[in-house]
Design a protein around this motif. Structure first.
Motif, PDB file in Angstrom:
ATOM      1  N   ALA A   1      -5.764   8.487   3.725  1.00  0.00           N
ATOM      2  CA  ALA A   1      -7.217   8.466   3.960  1.00  0.00           C
ATOM      3  C   ALA A   1      -7.963   9.425   3.039  1.00  0.00           C
ATOM      4  O   ALA A   1      -9.141   9.220   2.753  1.00  0.00           O
ATOM      5  N   ILE A   2      -7.286  10.472   2.569  1.00  0.00           N
ATOM      6  CA  ILE A   2      -7.998  11.443   1.716  1.00  0.00           C
ATOM      7  C   ILE A   2      -7.527  11.394   0.264  1.00  0.00           C
ATOM      8  O   ILE A   2      -7.868  12.253  -0.525  1.00  0.00           O
ATOM      9  N   THR A   3      -6.709  10.375  -0.056  1.00  0.00           N
ATOM     10  CA  THR A   3      -6.209  10.264  -1.435  1.00  0.00           C
ATOM     11  C   THR A   3      -7.098   9.294  -2.213  1.00  0.00           C
ATOM     12  O   THR A   3      -7.322   8.169  -1.772  1.00  0.00           O
ATOM     13  N   CYS A   4      -7.608   9.751  -3.356  1.00  0.00           N
ATOM     14  CA  CYS A   4      -8.473   8.866  -4.155  1.00  0.00           C
ATOM     15  C   CYS A   4      -7.651   8.010  -5.110  1.00  0.00           C
ATOM     16  O   CYS A   4      -8.040   6.908  -5.473  1.00  0.00           O
TER      17      CYS A   4
ATOM     18  N   THR B   1       0.876   4.047   2.170  1.00  0.00           N
ATOM     19  CA  THR B   1       0.645   3.001   3.172  1.00  0.00           C
ATOM     20  C   THR B   1       1.716   1.905   3.127  1.00  0.00           C
ATOM     21  O   THR B   1       1.585   0.871   3.772  1.00  0.00           O
ATOM     22  N   ASN B   2       2.761   2.139   2.346  1.00  0.00           N
ATOM     23  CA  ASN B   2       3.922   1.233   2.357  1.00  0.00           C
ATOM     24  C   ASN B   2       4.988   1.824   3.272  1.00  0.00           C
ATOM     25  O   ASN B   2       5.363   2.987   3.116  1.00  0.00           O
TER      26      ASN B   2
ATOM     27  N   LEU C   1      -5.121  -1.561  15.202  1.00  0.00           N
ATOM     28  CA  LEU C   1      -5.624  -0.184  15.262  1.00  0.00           C
ATOM     29  C   LEU C   1      -6.033   0.429  13.935  1.00  0.00           C
ATOM     30  O   LEU C   1      -6.869   1.332  13.905  1.00  0.00           O
ATOM     31  N   LEU C   2      -5.402  -0.031  12.852  1.00  0.00           N
ATOM     32  CA  LEU C   2      -5.626   0.643  11.573  1.00  0.00           C
ATOM     33  C   LEU C   2      -7.117   0.741  11.237  1.00  0.00           C
ATOM     34  O   LEU C   2      -7.628   1.812  10.922  1.00  0.00           O
TER      35      LEU C   2
ATOM     36  N   PRO D   1     -10.864   3.916   8.961  1.00  0.00           N
ATOM     37  CA  PRO D   1     -11.757   3.021   8.217  1.00  0.00           C
ATOM     38  C   PRO D   1     -11.631   3.209   6.705  1.00  0.00           C
ATOM     39  O   PRO D   1     -12.028   2.346   5.933  1.00  0.00           O
ATOM     40  N   GLU D   2     -11.052   4.351   6.290  1.00  0.00           N
ATOM     41  CA  GLU D   2     -10.887   4.609   4.840  1.00  0.00           C
ATOM     42  C   GLU D   2      -9.781   3.735   4.236  1.00  0.00           C
ATOM     43  O   GLU D   2      -9.650   3.654   3.016  1.00  0.00           O
ATOM     44  N   ILE D   3      -8.944   3.122   5.114  1.00  0.00           N
ATOM     45  CA  ILE D   3      -7.797   2.353   4.595  1.00  0.00           C
ATOM     46  C   ILE D   3      -8.009   0.870   4.905  1.00  0.00           C
ATOM     47  O   ILE D   3      -8.105   0.485   6.074  1.00  0.00           O
ATOM     48  N   ALA D   4      -8.064   0.054   3.853  1.00  0.00           N
ATOM     49  CA  ALA D   4      -8.216  -1.391   4.082  1.00  0.00           C
ATOM     50  C   ALA D   4      -6.926  -1.921   4.722  1.00  0.00           C
ATOM     51  O   ALA D   4      -5.819  -1.507   4.328  1.00  0.00           O
TER      52      ALA D   4
END
Ligand SMILES: Cc1cc2nc3c(=O)[nH]c(=O)nc-3n(C[C@H](O)[C@H](O)[C@H](O)COP(=O)(O)OP(=O)(O)OC[C@H]3O[C@@H](n4cnc5c(N)ncnc54)[C@H](O)[C@@H]3O)c2cc1C
Length: 441
Positions: free
Chosen positions: A158-161, A170-171, A195-196, A201-204
């Motif tokens: 969530a905080i990684t650009c 996310t894998n 739930l994701l 919300p930062e992660i599609a």
């Protein structure tokens, strides 16, 4: 009353009764002990944990569906009213069959009869790099580690650009297409679906990928091909990327190396691909068969010993029908524990063992995500919602203790109506053994 017993450096009540030492309060150990309640023997139970755990639901703790205390029961509570039982929280380090003694981290204990019910442990088949960088799913601590690890990686994502870093975080890779791997993959996929987007919300949703890697050509290889096909279909529908006929060769904390030459970038790998017997040291090499299990006769006596027994996962009763021993299942452990207790009572009275073990197969089941499962009992086969209902009922009845049954039952009912997991907490952070590649946040 506690006296210092001369046959032990562990403080135990002195007794004239034969002493039966049981190592392990798993399914085999507790069912054995329950049958010896009130019998003219002193039962000394040793377990390194002060609880019994219900392993079939570990995956639900791992994916934040259940709290750990719903599936573990304190040993002292289970046996509160057993006057002939003494429990000591102790890790058995070595058995000395020549002197009839067991050495533990709190001292030694002598035995007249010894029952080894120490279960099994994760088998990484010598893949040390994988072992150091992954998590297993064998006990409640593993389940809590996985829970923390999933949530930690999502927090970090969530905080990684950097998109590449986000992808790896996310894998999620699960190795092993048996019931534990299938159930974990299904539960993680439901987490992603329901739930994701709410929590992160930062992660599609599409970014999160779940891989299930299996070395043979089908999932749930111990079940029928119809059950395997159903599991594959449901997992695919849940967007789990299933890779069959694919072995994992290595994992350095970021790159999963596959036998087919491909690799997957992932910051988490859970290994459910195998288990091996977990016997304490001291038994001679000749007492073991492949898979580190103790070879027993059909009374569960360890070969070569008249007063040492092994039951459950750690025991291999090798015969023509079972060349590798019985499958490592709760029902085998329960039935062996029950029968050995009967035989032992008989032996104390008459000096003979009466009944040989014969396994009554009560079927196999595995759940696949929410409201879906496969179940096979005898020649009957079910899949889908009814199988899931059957799975839920059987598991609910099998959990030790009324309170735990109630907690799990209520939790499942709420989740059946609404997908909500209340336990998405990182209570303690997880770090794999090799911390080199661990990315904290
Ligand atoms: C994730 C998962 C899912 C599963 N799902 C199913 C399922 O759906 N259906 C099914 O039938 N089976 C299932 N199983 C298998 C089943 O849980 C085992 O077959 C069963 O637990 C074996 O019972 P046991 O008593 O032999 O060992 P365990 O239940 O593992 O108990 C062993 C005990 O020994 C203790 N111990 C070990 N070493 C020592 C030592 N040196 N000193 C002191 N104490 C020690 C441990 O603390 C533990 O309490 C599953 C297993 C796992 C891991």
């Amino acid at each position: 009353m506690l006296n210092q017993c001369p046959h032990s450096t562990v403080c135990l009540p002195a007794t004239e009764l034969p002493r039966v030492v049981v190592i392990g309060a798993g399914f085999a150990g507790i069912h054995f002990i329950k049958k010896l309640r009130g019998q003219p023997v002193q039962v000394v139970l040793l377990d390194k944990n002060n609880f019994h755990q219900f392993q079939p639901l570990l995956y639900q703790v791992a994916i934040a569906g259940l709290e750990p205390d719903s599936i573990v029961s304190p040993i002292r509570k289970l046996f509160q009213d057993y006057e002939n039982l003494v429990y000591r929280m102790a890790e058995v380090e070595r058995i000395e069959p020549e002197t009839h003694r067991i050495f533990t981290n709190i001292g030694w204990v002598s035995y007249d009869y010894l029952v080894i019910a120490t279960g099994s442990t994760t088998n990484f088949y010598g893949l040390h790099q994988v072992e150091e960088n992954s998590a297993g799913l064998k006990d409640i601590r593993d389940a809590l580690d996985i829970r923390s690890w999933v949530l930690q990686n999502l927090e970090a994502a969530a905080i990684t650009c950097d998109q590449q870093g986000k992808d790896a975080l996310t894998n999620f890779v699960i190795v092993g297409g048996g019931p534990a791997g299938v159930e974990l993959a299904g539960a993680l996929a439901e987490f992603k679906r329901y739930l994701l987007h709410k929590d992160y919300p930062e992660i599609a949703t599409d970014w999160m990928k779940i891989y299930l890697v299996e070395a043979v050509d089908r999932l749930l290889p111990m079940m029928s091909s119809g059950a395997s096909a159903h599991a594959l279909k449901v997992l695919k529908k849940l967007s789990v990327e299933v890779q069959l006929n694919t072995a994992v060769k290595g994992y350095d904390g970021t790159t999963v190396t596959l036998g087919n030459g491909e690799d997957i970038q992932a910051k988490m790998l859970v290994w459910t691909a195998g288990v091996k017997g977990d016997a304490p040291k001291g038994m001679p090499e000749g007492a073991f068969v492949k898979g580190n299990r103790l070879k027993v006769d059909n009374y569960n006596r360890v070969v070569g010993y008249a007063n040492i027994f092994a039951i459950g996962d750690v025991a291999a009763m090798v015969s023509e029908e079972t060349p590798k021993g019985h499958p490592m299942l709760a029902q085998v452990a329960i039935q062996q524990g029950n029968l050995l207790a009967e035989n032992l009572q008989q032996h104390v009275r008459t000096g003979v063992f009466e009944k040989t073990f014969s396994y009554r197969d009560k079927g196999s089941m595995a759940t696949i995500g929410k409201r879906n499962a496969v179940a096979e009992i005898g020649k009957s086969r079910w899949k889908g919602w009814f199988a899931w209902l059957l799975w839920s009922t059987v598991h609910l009845f099998s959990i030790a203790g009324f309170r735990n049954k109630l907690m799990v039952g209520i939790n499942w009912m709420l989740r059946y109506l609404k997908y909500e997991k209340a336990n998405r907490l990182i209570i303690r952070k997880f770090k794999p053994i090799s911390n080199k590649s661990f990315q904290s946040f």
